[in-house]
Design a protein around this motif. Structure first.
Motif, mmCIF file in Angstrom:
data_model
loop_
_atom_site.group_PDB
_atom_site.id
_atom_site.type_symbol
_atom_site.label_atom_id
_atom_site.label_comp_id
_atom_site.label_asym_id
_atom_site.label_seq_id
_atom_site.Cartn_x
_atom_site.Cartn_y
_atom_site.Cartn_z
ATOM 1 N N UNK A 91 0.981 -1.127 -0.005
ATOM 2 C CA UNK A 91 -0.165 0.015 -0.001
ATOM 3 C C UNK A 91 0.904 1.190 -0.132
ATOM 4 N N UNK A 92 0.636 2.246 -0.904
ATOM 5 C CA UNK A 92 1.239 3.298 -0.868
ATOM 6 C C UNK A 92 0.386 4.338 -1.654
ATOM 7 N N UNK A 93 1.283 5.802 -1.357
ATOM 8 C CA UNK A 93 0.299 6.714 -1.939
ATOM 9 C C UNK A 93 0.952 7.302 -3.161
ATOM 10 N N UNK A 94 2.254 7.245 -3.503
ATOM 11 C CA UNK A 94 3.011 7.728 -4.696
ATOM 12 C C UNK A 94 3.270 6.515 -5.737
ATOM 13 N N UNK A 95 2.568 5.179 -5.718
ATOM 14 C CA UNK A 95 2.604 4.338 -6.434
ATOM 15 C C UNK A 95 2.507 4.788 -8.028
ATOM 16 N N UNK A 96 3.344 4.375 -8.716
ATOM 17 C CA UNK A 96 2.963 4.353 -10.215
ATOM 18 C C UNK A 96 2.289 3.151 -10.820
ATOM 19 N N UNK A 97 1.047 3.265 -10.882
ATOM 20 C CA UNK A 97 0.221 2.058 -11.289
ATOM 21 C C UNK A 97 -0.216 2.128 -12.843
ATOM 22 N N UNK A 98 0.453 1.294 -13.690
ATOM 23 C CA UNK A 98 0.063 1.129 -14.920
ATOM 24 C C UNK A 98 -1.372 1.011 -15.367
ATOM 25 N N UNK A 99 -1.851 1.312 -16.686
ATOM 26 C CA UNK A 99 -2.951 0.693 -17.164
ATOM 27 C C UNK A 99 -3.152 -0.738 -17.249
ATOM 28 N N UNK A 152 -2.046 -2.577 -15.227
ATOM 29 C CA UNK A 152 -2.121 -3.074 -13.741
ATOM 30 C C UNK A 152 -3.727 -3.181 -13.373
ATOM 31 N N UNK A 153 -4.240 -1.782 -13.807
ATOM 32 C CA UNK A 153 -5.546 -1.320 -13.632
ATOM 33 C C UNK A 153 -6.759 -2.131 -14.347
ATOM 34 N N UNK A 154 -6.148 -2.580 -15.502
ATOM 35 C CA UNK A 154 -7.292 -3.169 -16.284
ATOM 36 C C UNK A 154 -8.144 -2.245 -17.187
ATOM 37 N N UNK A 155 -7.735 -0.676 -17.104
ATOM 38 C CA UNK A 155 -8.156 0.234 -18.008
ATOM 39 C C UNK A 155 -7.281 1.430 -17.748
ATOM 40 N N UNK A 156 -7.531 2.589 -18.515
ATOM 41 C CA UNK A 156 -6.597 3.616 -18.561
ATOM 42 C C UNK A 156 -7.119 4.542 -17.303
#
Length: 185
Positions: free
Chosen positions: A79-87, A89-93
């Motif tokens: 868990x983090x606040x500054x994570x760079x999560x890719x599209x 990873x999210x399943x959408x943009x």
């Protein structure tokens, strides 16, 4: 006995004390045993909780940027606040122009993963809902309430994306949850 003979005197009754009562002592013993059992049970429960807290505390790591990671036998949770999560990873943009908010999380288990990201946008909720309706396509399920909108799409047991859009004053909060299941049945 003859008619004129005096009657013998009645023997005097002795003051015989009543038999000792042991019910008071028995009740006291039972109460003390029950209280002792509860105290012992409380000590055992406190010990088990203490051991659990100790194990959890040892499995939690926090780095200098505030990222928290928990390692368990079944996987890891980050868990983090500054994570760079890719599209991917999210399943959408992510919504264009939205800024990362608090509440991002990435959980990986042997059976799959769950990625959560929170964004904040100054755009109105209707515009954000229209963007995600287009992204998720015709298969999207949409539920609108006075509190916000929930869009979901994907395979029920394999790959699912849920997007919650909530108006907050002059901005909108966007929460995206992407669940993948790699377990084959």
């Amino acid at each position: 006995m003859s008619a004129g003979a005096p009657l013998p005197p009645n023997p005097a009754y002795q003051n015989v004390p009543p038999p000792p009562t042991t019910s008071g002592n028995t009740v006291l013993k039972i109460v003390l045993i029950v209280v002792g059992a509860f105290v012992l049970l409380g000590v055992i429960v406190a010990g088990v909780i203490g051991i659990g807290v100790y194990k959890v505390a040892r499995s939690v790591q926090k780095d200098s940027s505030g990222n928290v990671s928990i390692s368990t036998p079944g996987g890891t949770i980050t868990a983090n606040q500054s994570a760079k999560i890719s599209a991917a990873d999210l399943g959408t943009d992510p919504y264009p122009g939205a800024t990362t908010g608090e509440g991002s999380m990435n959980m990986k288990t042997p059976n799959g993963s769950m990625v959560t990201a929170v964004y904040v946008s100054s755009d109105p909720s209707d515009k954000i809902v229209a963007f995600y309706k287009e992204k998720l396509g015709d298969q999207a399920s949409i539920v609108q309430t006075s509190n916000g909108t929930v869009l979901s799409a994907g395979d029920k047991d394999r790959n699912n994306v849920v997007i919650t859009i909530t108006p907050q004053g002059n901005s909108s909060k966007i929460a995206i949850v992407h669940v993948t299941n790699t377990k084959t049945e």
